[in-house]
Design a protein around this motif. Structure first.
Motif, mmCIF file in Angstrom:
data_model
loop_
_atom_site.group_PDB
_atom_site.id
_atom_site.type_symbol
_atom_site.label_atom_id
_atom_site.label_comp_id
_atom_site.label_asym_id
_atom_site.label_seq_id
_atom_site.Cartn_x
_atom_site.Cartn_y
_atom_site.Cartn_z
ATOM 1 N N UNK A 196 18.903 2.639 32.269
ATOM 2 C CA UNK A 196 18.177 2.759 33.316
ATOM 3 C C UNK A 196 19.276 2.710 34.540
ATOM 4 N N UNK A 197 20.350 1.990 34.534
ATOM 5 C CA UNK A 197 21.461 2.279 35.290
ATOM 6 C C UNK A 197 22.245 3.297 35.204
ATOM 7 N N UNK A 198 22.398 3.424 33.879
ATOM 8 C CA UNK A 198 23.472 4.654 33.791
ATOM 9 C C UNK A 198 22.860 6.098 33.920
ATOM 10 N N UNK A 199 21.670 6.145 33.427
ATOM 11 C CA UNK A 199 20.840 7.563 33.677
ATOM 12 C C UNK A 199 20.050 7.516 34.989
ATOM 13 N N UNK A 200 19.804 6.600 35.626
ATOM 14 C CA UNK A 200 18.810 6.737 36.903
ATOM 15 C C UNK A 200 17.318 7.007 36.249
ATOM 16 N N UNK A 201 16.997 7.164 35.256
ATOM 17 C CA UNK A 201 15.857 7.289 34.376
ATOM 18 C C UNK A 201 15.059 6.017 34.124
ATOM 19 N N UNK A 202 13.648 6.167 34.474
ATOM 20 C CA UNK A 202 12.756 4.917 34.227
ATOM 21 C C UNK A 202 12.218 4.901 32.764
ATOM 22 N N UNK A 203 12.057 3.761 32.349
ATOM 23 C CA UNK A 203 11.401 3.556 30.840
ATOM 24 C C UNK A 203 9.948 3.407 31.130
ATOM 25 N N UNK A 204 9.155 4.253 30.915
ATOM 26 C CA UNK A 204 7.518 4.241 30.976
ATOM 27 C C UNK A 204 7.009 2.776 30.570
ATOM 28 N N UNK A 205 6.191 2.106 31.189
ATOM 29 C CA UNK A 205 5.583 0.782 31.109
ATOM 30 C C UNK A 205 5.170 0.632 29.599
#
Length: 556
Positions: free
Chosen positions: A312-321
Motif C-alpha cells: 500500500x505504501x509503494x503503490x498508493x493503492x488500498x487493499x479492500x477489507x
C-alpha cells in the motif's frame, strides 16, 4: 440493458478433458509482474527508488522470476533496469523478465538495457486475435506470424553481440496477446513458428505465456484452452506453459487454478491483484489457497500484514477489507452464530497438539500462520451473538465469562452497539462490561467490611463478617458467621431487608501475574420470585471477589 449485441467466445470443446480429475499438488513457477503490468496500471506509477524497494520485497517473499519493466518504453524504465544490474540487486537464483513488443528498434533498446544481467527472460509479444488482426494491424494470419518470427530473429541477431556466457543466460518468453480471444489452432500455429525459430532443448526451454488478456469466458473454458494447447504443441517437454490471468469477470483466481489443473507450469500475477481494469491475478490468494490444502506454495507470506503495508505504501493503492486473507475483515465474524463457533473451535484447539489438523469453523487457515492476530477475528455490532463479546473479554482482557452468563453479556453489548449504530471496539466492550457489573452501585454498596477467622466446625473454617453497607441510600450494620467469607456475608444479608436469594452458580479464576494478580468471581443468584441474575467481582483478595460478585448481582 440490451444483451443481443454480445456473443460468447467459443473455443473448441475437449471430448475427453482430463483436468477436472486433477489436483494442485505442487507450487508452480511464480512470476511477479507487479513492477511492470502492475506499475503501468497505477494512477501515479512508482519511481525508481520505490521500484527498487518493491523488487527487494518480492525477492524476500521468494519470487525467482520477476518482470521488472518495459525498458524501451521510457528512460525511467531503462534506468531502473540498469540500476538493478549495476548495483547488484539481483540474486544469482533470480531471473529478471523484460517485456518488449516484437518490433526491431524496441528489441535493440531492450537488449542494451539487460547487458550484464545474471539471468534474463526476454518476453516478446504481439496481438493475435481476430479483432486485433482486423482493427489494429489490418494484417492476415500469415503476416501476424511473420511479425512474431521476425521478432525472434532480431533477438537472436542482437544476442550475437553479447559474450557467450550472457547469451546462455537469456531465455525466451512469447505471448500471443489476446490468447483468450484467439482461435486455439491459430495460437498453437504461431507458437510453433516461434519455437521453431528459437529452438529448444531440455536446457533451453521456451516459455509460452497464454494470457486471458481480457477474461472473456468462464474459468473452465480457459482450462480447456490450456489443456488443448498443451496436447497440441509439439516438443511439450521443452515448453513451459504460463498463465497470465486478468480479472474482468471476477474469476481470475479460478481461471488460474483450473489452468494449473489443466497442465500449466507457471503463473504470472501481482500481489493483491493490482493491474489494468479489474486487475491481474492475485498471487497471494492463489498461493494461500494452496497452503490451505497442505501444499507448500514456496512463497513466504508468514508476515502478510507487513507485506500488505509495504504494498500500500509503494503503490498508493488500498487493499479492500473483504480481500481474501489480507483484508481487514478477512478474519472478522460479525454474525453471532459464526462468533460462537469460532470461539468454541479456538478453545478446543488450545487442548490439542500444535500440529493437529486445522478445523476451526469459518476460518480456512490459522491467522497466526500469516501474521494475523486473533484479537481482530471477532468484532461486535448489533448482529453479534452471545459468544462474541465474551470472546473479546477473555482473549483481550482476561475475563473468562461462564457460558451460562454469556447471553447476558451479549445482550448488553448488542444493545450498546445498537444505540451507537456502529461496531464497538474491544475497549468499549470492556468499558460497558465493567460499568454494568463492576461499577454499578445503584442498590447496594459496601462501606466497610472486615472478616475474621474465629474457629472451625469439623473440617470447615468458621469466619465472622462485620461491616456497614448502604442499601437504597440507608446505611446498615451487618454481622454474621459462616463457613467462609462469602457464606458469612450472605448470612449477614439475610438479617436485613434485602430480599432472600440463593447462590445457584459460582465460578472463579485469576487474572494477571505476580503482584498484579487478581481474583475474578462470577456469581448467579436466584431471588424468591425465581428471577436469576449474574454478578461479577474483582479483588486482589480471593475471599472478597466472591462477596463483590454477590453485591454486583444484587445491583442488577
Amino acid at each position: 440493458m440490451n444483451a443481443s449485441k454480445y456473443r460468447p467466445v467459443i473455443q473448441p470443446a475437449l471430448k475427453n478433458r482430463k483436468w477436472p480429475d486433477q489436483r494442485i499438488t505442487k507450487a508452480p513457477v511464480w512470476c511477479s509482474v507487479d513492477l511492470r503490468d502492475g506499475n503501468q496500471a497505477l494512477i501515479d506509477p512508482m519511481g525508481v527508488e520505490t521500484k527498487l524497494a518493491y523488487f527487494d520485497l518480492l525477492v524476500k517473499i521468494g519470487f525467482k522470476e520477476i518482470e521488472i519493466c518495459f525498458p524501451s518504453a521510457s528512460d525511467t524504465e531503462f534506468e531502473f533496469c540498469r540500476r538493478l544490474i549495476e548495483e547488484n540487486h539481483i540474486p544469482d537464483d533470480v531471473s529478471i523478465q523484460v517485456l518488449c513488443q516484437a518490433r526491431e528498434h524496441l528489441i535493440r533498446r531492450t537488449m542494451e538495457a539487460i547487458k550484464g544481467a545474471p539471468n534474463v527472460i526476454f518476453h516478446i509479444y504481439n496481438s493475435t486475435s481476430p479483432a486485433q488482426r482486423k482493427y489494429t494491424f489490418n494484417k492476415s494470419k500469415e503476416e501476424i506470424i511473420k511479425i512474431a518470427v521476425d521478432g525472434v530473429k532480431c533477438i537472436k541477431e542482437c544476442m550475437k553481440d553479447l559474450p557467450e556466457e550472457e547469451q546462455n543466460k537469456i531465455r525466451l518468453e512469447y505471448s500471443p496477446e489476446s490468447f483468450s480471444m484467439t482461435e486455439l489452432d491459430y495460437a498453437v500455429e504461431i507458437c510453433e513458428a516461434v519455437k521453431n525459430e528459437w529452438g529448444t532443448s531440455p536446457d533451453k526451454k521456451i516459455i509460452f505465456n497464454l494470457p486471458t488478456t481480457v477474461e472473456c469466458y468462464t474459468a473452465n473454458v480457459y482450462a480447456d484452452s490450456i489443456e488443448y494447447f498443451s496436447e497440441h504443441i509439439s516438443d511439450r517437454e521443452n515448453v513451459v506453459i504460463s498463465t497470465h490471468c486478468h480479472n474482468d469477470r471476477g474469476t481470475g483466481v479460478a481461471s488460474c487454478e483450473l489452468a494449473l489443473m489443466a497442465g500449466a507450469d507457471r503463473v504470472e500475477g501481482c500481489l493483491f491483484g493490482n493491474g489494468e481494469r479489474t486487475g491481474n491475478l492475485d498471487i497471494v490468494t492463489v498461493a494461500l489457497n494452496m497452503f490451505a490444502e497442505g501444499v507448500d506454495p514456496e512463497l513466504d507470506f508468514s508476515d502478510l500484514p507487513e507485506i500488505a503495508d509495504s504494498y500500500q505504501e509503494f503503490t498508493k493503492m488500498d487493499i479492500p477489507p473483504r480481500t481474501p486473507y489480507a483484508g481487514g475483515l478477512a478474519y472478522t465474524a460479525l454474525s453471532g452464530g459464526h462468533q460462537d463457533a469460532i470461539a468454541k473451535g479456538l478453545s478446543a484447539r488450545d487442548k490439542m497438539p500444535k500440529d493437529a489438523v486445522w478445523d476451526v469453523p469459518y476460518l480456512l487457515i490459522d491467522p497466526k500462520d500469516i501474521g494475523r492476530k486473533y484479537e481482530g477475528i471477532i468484532r461486535i455490532n448489533s448482529q453479534s451473538g452471545k459468544g462474541g463479546a465474551s470472546f473479546i473479554l477473555e482473549h483481550n482482557f482476561g475475563y473468562a465469562v461462564p457460558k451460562a452468563m454469556q447471553p447476558a453479556v451479549g445482550n448488553l453489548i448488542k444493545s450498546e452497539s445498537d444505540k451507537a449504530q456502529r461496531e464497538l471496539k474491544p475497549e468499549e466492550i470492556l468499558h460497558f462490561f465493567e460499568k454494568q457489573w463492576l461499577e454499578n452501585k445503584s442498590n447496594l454498596e459496601i462501606i466497610d467490611l472486615a472478616t475474621t477467622m474465629v474457629g472451625s466446625s469439623g473440617s470447615e473454617e468458621v469466619v465472622s463478617v462485620r461491616g456497614v453497607i448502604k442499601c437504597n441510600g440507608e446505611q446498615i450494620s451487618i454481622g454474621a458467621k459462616g463457613n467462609g467469607p462469602l457464606d458469612a456475608f450472605v448470612a449477614a444479608l439475610r438479617e436485613t431487608k434485602i430480599p432472600n436469594f440463593n447462590i445457584t452458580a459460582f465460578h472463579e479464576h485469576s487474572v494477571g501475574e505476580g503482584s498484579d494478580t487478581s481474583a475474578i468471581a462470577y456469581v448467579q443468584i436466584m431471588e424468591e420470585n425465581g428471577k436469576q441474575v449474574w454478578g461479577v467481582g474483582k479483588s486482589s483478595n480471593v475471599g472478597r471477589a466472591g462477596i463483590a460478585a454477590v453485591v454486583s448481582a444484587l445491583n442488577q
